[in-house]
Design a protein around this motif. Sequence first.
Motif, short mmCIF file in Angstrom:
data_model
loop_
_atom_site.label_atom_id
_atom_site.label_comp_id
_atom_site.label_asym_id
_atom_site.label_seq_id
_atom_site.Cartn_x
_atom_site.Cartn_y
_atom_site.Cartn_z
N ARG A 182 0.84 -1.12 -0.01
CA ARG A 182 -0.07 -0.04 -0.09
C ARG A 182 0.85 1.27 -0.11
O ARG A 182 0.49 2.16 -0.70
CB ARG A 182 -0.94 0.13 1.32
CG ARG A 182 -2.26 0.85 1.23
CD ARG A 182 -3.03 0.40 0.04
NE ARG A 182 -3.61 1.78 -0.19
CZ ARG A 182 -4.66 1.85 -1.31
NH1 ARG A 182 -5.22 0.90 -1.57
NH2 ARG A 182 -5.14 3.04 -1.68
N VAL A 183 2.09 1.27 0.61
CA VAL A 183 3.10 2.37 0.71
C VAL A 183 3.37 2.76 -0.56
O VAL A 183 3.52 3.69 -0.82
CB VAL A 183 3.96 2.09 2.01
CG1 VAL A 183 5.04 3.09 1.76
CG2 VAL A 183 3.31 2.21 3.07
N VAL A 234 -3.43 3.61 -20.74
CA VAL A 234 -4.10 2.80 -19.42
C VAL A 234 -3.40 1.58 -19.20
O VAL A 234 -3.22 1.09 -17.94
CB VAL A 234 -5.55 2.97 -19.34
CG1 VAL A 234 -5.98 1.94 -18.34
CG2 VAL A 234 -6.09 4.30 -19.18
N ARG A 235 -3.46 0.63 -20.25
CA ARG A 235 -2.82 -0.65 -20.22
C ARG A 235 -1.32 -0.64 -19.80
O ARG A 235 -0.92 -1.37 -18.86
CB ARG A 235 -3.01 -1.39 -21.49
CG ARG A 235 -4.35 -1.66 -21.84
CD ARG A 235 -4.34 -2.85 -22.76
NE ARG A 235 -5.73 -3.42 -22.83
CZ ARG A 235 -6.53 -3.03 -24.11
NH1 ARG A 235 -6.17 -2.43 -25.01
NH2 ARG A 235 -7.83 -3.43 -24.14
N GLN A 236 -0.67 0.31 -20.29
CA GLN A 236 0.84 0.44 -19.79
C GLN A 236 0.95 0.93 -18.45
O GLN A 236 1.74 0.54 -17.77
CB GLN A 236 1.21 1.74 -20.75
CG GLN A 236 2.79 1.63 -20.91
CD GLN A 236 3.45 3.02 -21.68
OE1 GLN A 236 2.61 3.61 -22.24
NE2 GLN A 236 4.64 3.14 -21.54
N ILE A 237 0.06 1.77 -17.93
CA ILE A 237 0.10 2.23 -16.72
C ILE A 237 -0.24 1.13 -15.61
O ILE A 237 0.55 0.87 -14.69
CB ILE A 237 -1.01 3.18 -16.17
CG1 ILE A 237 -0.14 4.58 -16.92
CG2 ILE A 237 -1.22 3.58 -14.67
CD1 ILE A 237 -1.50 5.93 -16.74
N ARG A 271 -9.30 2.20 -9.45
CA ARG A 271 -10.35 2.08 -10.30
C ARG A 271 -10.77 0.56 -11.13
O ARG A 271 -11.51 0.11 -10.99
CB ARG A 271 -10.59 3.15 -11.67
CG ARG A 271 -10.72 4.38 -11.07
CD ARG A 271 -12.19 4.58 -10.82
NE ARG A 271 -12.99 4.93 -12.13
CZ ARG A 271 -14.06 4.31 -12.48
NH1 ARG A 271 -14.28 3.14 -11.93
NH2 ARG A 271 -14.73 4.45 -13.65
N LEU A 272 -9.55 0.08 -11.77
CA LEU A 272 -9.44 -1.21 -12.24
C LEU A 272 -9.82 -2.38 -11.34
O LEU A 272 -10.31 -3.53 -11.77
CB LEU A 272 -8.13 -1.65 -13.34
CG LEU A 272 -8.46 -0.75 -14.63
CD1 LEU A 272 -7.03 -0.56 -15.30
CD2 LEU A 272 -9.45 -1.10 -15.43
N ALA A 309 -1.67 6.89 -12.12
CA ALA A 309 -1.45 5.86 -12.00
C ALA A 309 -2.12 4.88 -11.04
O ALA A 309 -2.72 4.00 -11.07
CB ALA A 309 0.30 5.46 -11.71
N ARG A 310 -2.09 5.66 -9.76
CA ARG A 310 -2.72 5.12 -8.48
C ARG A 310 -4.25 4.95 -8.77
O ARG A 310 -4.91 4.06 -8.59
CB ARG A 310 -2.64 5.96 -7.49
CG ARG A 310 -2.70 5.27 -5.93
CD ARG A 310 -2.18 6.01 -5.05
NE ARG A 310 -2.81 7.37 -4.72
CZ ARG A 310 -1.98 8.52 -4.56
NH1 ARG A 310 -0.82 8.49 -4.61
NH2 ARG A 310 -2.79 9.69 -4.49
#
Lengths: 112, 198
Positions: free
Chosen positions: B140-141, B179-182, B156-157, B150-151
């Motif tokens: 989590r950190v 998005v896929r890359q992130i 969301r996903l 990115a977070r």
Amino acid sequence: MRGHPDAAEIRAWLETGHSAPALEAHLARCGPCAARLEEEARMEEALFEVAEAKPRARPSAAGWALAIVAAAASILLLLGTVTAERTSPSAPPHVDARALDGGVPRDGSVDP
Amino acid sequence: MTALGTTWTRLALLGGARARTEPELCEAALEGDAAAWDALFRLHQRRVLVALLARGVRVDRARDLCQDAWARLIVQQRAGRLRNLTLPGLAIRQALFLAAEENRRARSRRPHLPVHEVEPPADATTFERIVDRDRLARARVVLEGCPPTARRVFERLYAEPGVRHAEVAEELGLSVQRVRQIVCEVRKTLRAALEEGS
């Protein structure tokens, strides 16, 4: 007969969860691939758990600003108290005893 | 639900003609609405499937157990034994319980092997977690150290059922490829953090 799927293919399948009969049939039969699937699924499950975990409570920018204002107010109050103590009289005002005793000292002597 | 509008759209796609939010679907399912059960199944089946696979259930059995778990929930609802529907936790717990029962039965057919009684946890929404508390906190950190976009993409996903890359891309003004890359990058970072202590 399909070949062994690599980790990326297994991950892609796990990401959608859609039915893929040929891949699933292979994963059900092939021991090493089943082990890889379990490993990838554990990681996917772990990612779900990380995403669902509540983030640690962090003070917001407004919270920080409020704390700074409160600290500044406390310091100002403290300084105000100290200053007030310094300017207030430390001894009662001087009163001439002669004025109280009618101008005659208690020992009876009279100034020339 | 953080992005109710997006969820509404998603459920519209998943649930057919009448779009409903997930709480509405749960409420309808508790009243015996078959379409609502169907929509909830489609929304959460991947999560249930992954939970079974992560605990070593064979893929073909996992598919069957996933179906059986939902069927059991519907039976319980029809029998009036289901008052709350907390998903996907309840479906996962039901599926894991069925898997444990199946294992127990298989073991009991072999008399020389010890039989482990597996009881479902008392709390309907809890089940054995894959990640221990320390590793979870560490991951989590690491996640909080990732760039905000990115977070957001990752959360969301992974925290919202059934969300699609295209929806997240549209919402955040990114390309689907980005998005896929992130997601790939965040996953890689988190994998490293999670594997560190395992």
